[in-house]
Write an enzyme that holds these catalytic residues in place. Structure first.
Site, short mmCIF file in Angstrom:
data_model
loop_
_atom_site.label_atom_id
_atom_site.label_comp_id
_atom_site.label_asym_id
_atom_site.label_seq_id
_atom_site.Cartn_x
_atom_site.Cartn_y
_atom_site.Cartn_z
N THR A 5 1.08 -1.20 -0.08
CA THR A 5 -0.12 0.00 -0.07
C THR A 5 0.86 1.28 -0.04
O THR A 5 1.78 1.33 0.72
CB THR A 5 -0.97 0.18 1.11
OG1 THR A 5 -1.96 -1.05 1.15
CG2 THR A 5 -1.87 1.45 1.22
N PHE A 40 1.13 5.09 0.80
CA PHE A 40 0.16 6.24 1.55
C PHE A 40 0.97 7.53 1.16
O PHE A 40 2.09 7.64 0.93
CB PHE A 40 0.50 5.95 2.96
CG PHE A 40 -0.14 4.84 3.81
CD1 PHE A 40 -1.25 4.72 4.20
CD2 PHE A 40 0.92 3.47 3.65
CE1 PHE A 40 -1.74 3.32 4.77
CE2 PHE A 40 0.37 2.29 4.20
CZ PHE A 40 -1.23 2.41 4.73
#
Lengths: 269, 269
Positions: A171, A173
């Site tokens: 992921t 961010f």
């Protein structure tokens, strides 16, 4: 330094904050992604960390929509490897587990493991929140799927690690704040634009970038509210808005778009 | 003719089937979007109808992912205006309503109305399913948000219509099947492609389309599983795959991509 994130303590966002800043940061949990933007926008907290893209799930639409609506800037980015663990109350026996609780995405990403063991999947609002739930309810016939860190945070037991089907699960961010970042020589820029609703207009806008030899990293589109089947385009490219070739690109982009918003130039992860 | 859709009777997808085919169609409800693809793929049902894009919410990622994975073709499209109603048990009084049940999207799209009346929003899995829920539970302190058709299906009362914040709320559905459609002179084509992970490759692919004077209608990207930060691109453009200029485009596209899958050429809505 206080950094806002969405989720319960033990969430992947909190882990990303700790990985990125170490002991310097105090991670502040908030219930909704909107809250993270609000606290940063009104100056209550200096920085926020928000998920923007996962290599399995794709882009997080709400983050793009909030970047468009709110007066914040992207100040940086950080990437976290996502690896799910099966977490239980210490007294739970493996053979007693019937249900697994987690966020639908974590359940989906661990489907092969869940089906192999014949568990029943139960949707919750949050990965770390599901660990909190089975602890508070004292469930001994259930497990939660979350990060191993969530097990530490709630003093629970990790029964299995790396239960996700696809290992290339990352992921990205974004770090949001109110300040413009200085060029570092290894930057990227994220911006959004709207083009006239006529043939060839998107391609003209992309040419404004590529004609200066700038490398386009990502393109994303979101609906333009109130104008059915028209879109807001989000692009990411290499370089800082102060770089001469980026400035030339932006001048060209102005000519072929009806609206531009620079969301930030910031160091690449 | 039997047409599969995801949802409960009274769902917007069922309404789209009735609008498109009228009495000729028998709409078959299924619990998951994956089921609609499976029944069409294995030939159990001839056609399915799946949502692909909403003018507020944006693209439905799961539909794009399933179009990539499954052996089905797009045979058509249809567009439905989405307008939400507040639905109650006939004996419920307006002043007694404390909670409103619906799918998170419908709740989000009706937020202005919900906040004005101070209702508590409760997430459910389905709009029509929330009408079924308040009926079966006999709730007289709650309402559901769904289509007016859902109220008819379950013999419930419509208290307010058009409670959505943004009126330009439309959903586009794709008709999926196993057959290639003949050209009609007013067609569109949807395909996906993967390009080499190097600068300028996306632009080259888009040029393969635009250089033949073909109008690009939509571009969408999804992650390429197993290759972090690489993407599958989905494009829609005017024309049928048998049109001479589309055939030339496809030849050029072959040269600048590593993979192409034509998802269908079909009459435009």
């Amino acid at each position: 330094m206080k950094i806002a994130y969405q989720g319960e303590p033990g969430a992947y966002s909190e882990e990303a904050i700790i990985n990125h800043w170490g002991d310097k940061a105090q991670a502040i949990p908030l219930p909704y992604l909107q809250d993270v933007f609000t606290k940063v926008e009104n100056g209550e907290l200096e920085l926020g960390l928000v998920p923007v893209e996962n290599t399995i799930k794709g882009s997080i639409h709400l983050t793009f929509d909030l970047l468009q609506e709110r007066a914040v800037l992207i100040q940086g980015e950080t990437i976290l490897r996502i690896t799910h663990s099966l977490i239980i109350n210490p007294e739970t026996k493996f053979e007693d587990i019937k249900k697994v609780y987690s966020h639908p995405q974590a359940l989906g990403q661990s489907r092969t493991f869940i089906e192999k063991h014949g568990f029943e999947a139960v949707n919750t609002y949050d990965t770390a929140g599901s660990v909190k739930l089975i602890k508070e309810e004292g469930l001994t016939d259930a497990a939660a799927i979350a990060s191993s860190r969530a097990a530490e945070v709630y003093n629970m037991k990790v029964l299995a690690k790396g239960i996700e089907t696809h290992k290339e699960n990352w992921t990205r961010f974004l770090i949001i704040g109110k300040e413009k970042m200085q060029p570092t020589g290894r930057d990227k820029t994220t911006l959004l634009f709207i083009v006239e609703h006529k043939p060839g207009s998107l391609l003209k806008a992309l040419h404004a970038i590529s004609d200066q030899g700038i490398n386009l990293l990502k393109i994303e589109s979101r609906p333009l509210i109130g104008k059915p089947w028209e879109y807001i385009f989000y692009i990411e490219f290499e370089g800082h808005e102060r770089d001469p070739e980026v400035q030339l690109s932006l001048e060209d982009l102005e000519k072929v778009t009806t609206s531009i918003k620079i969301l930030g130039s910031y160091p690449r992860a």
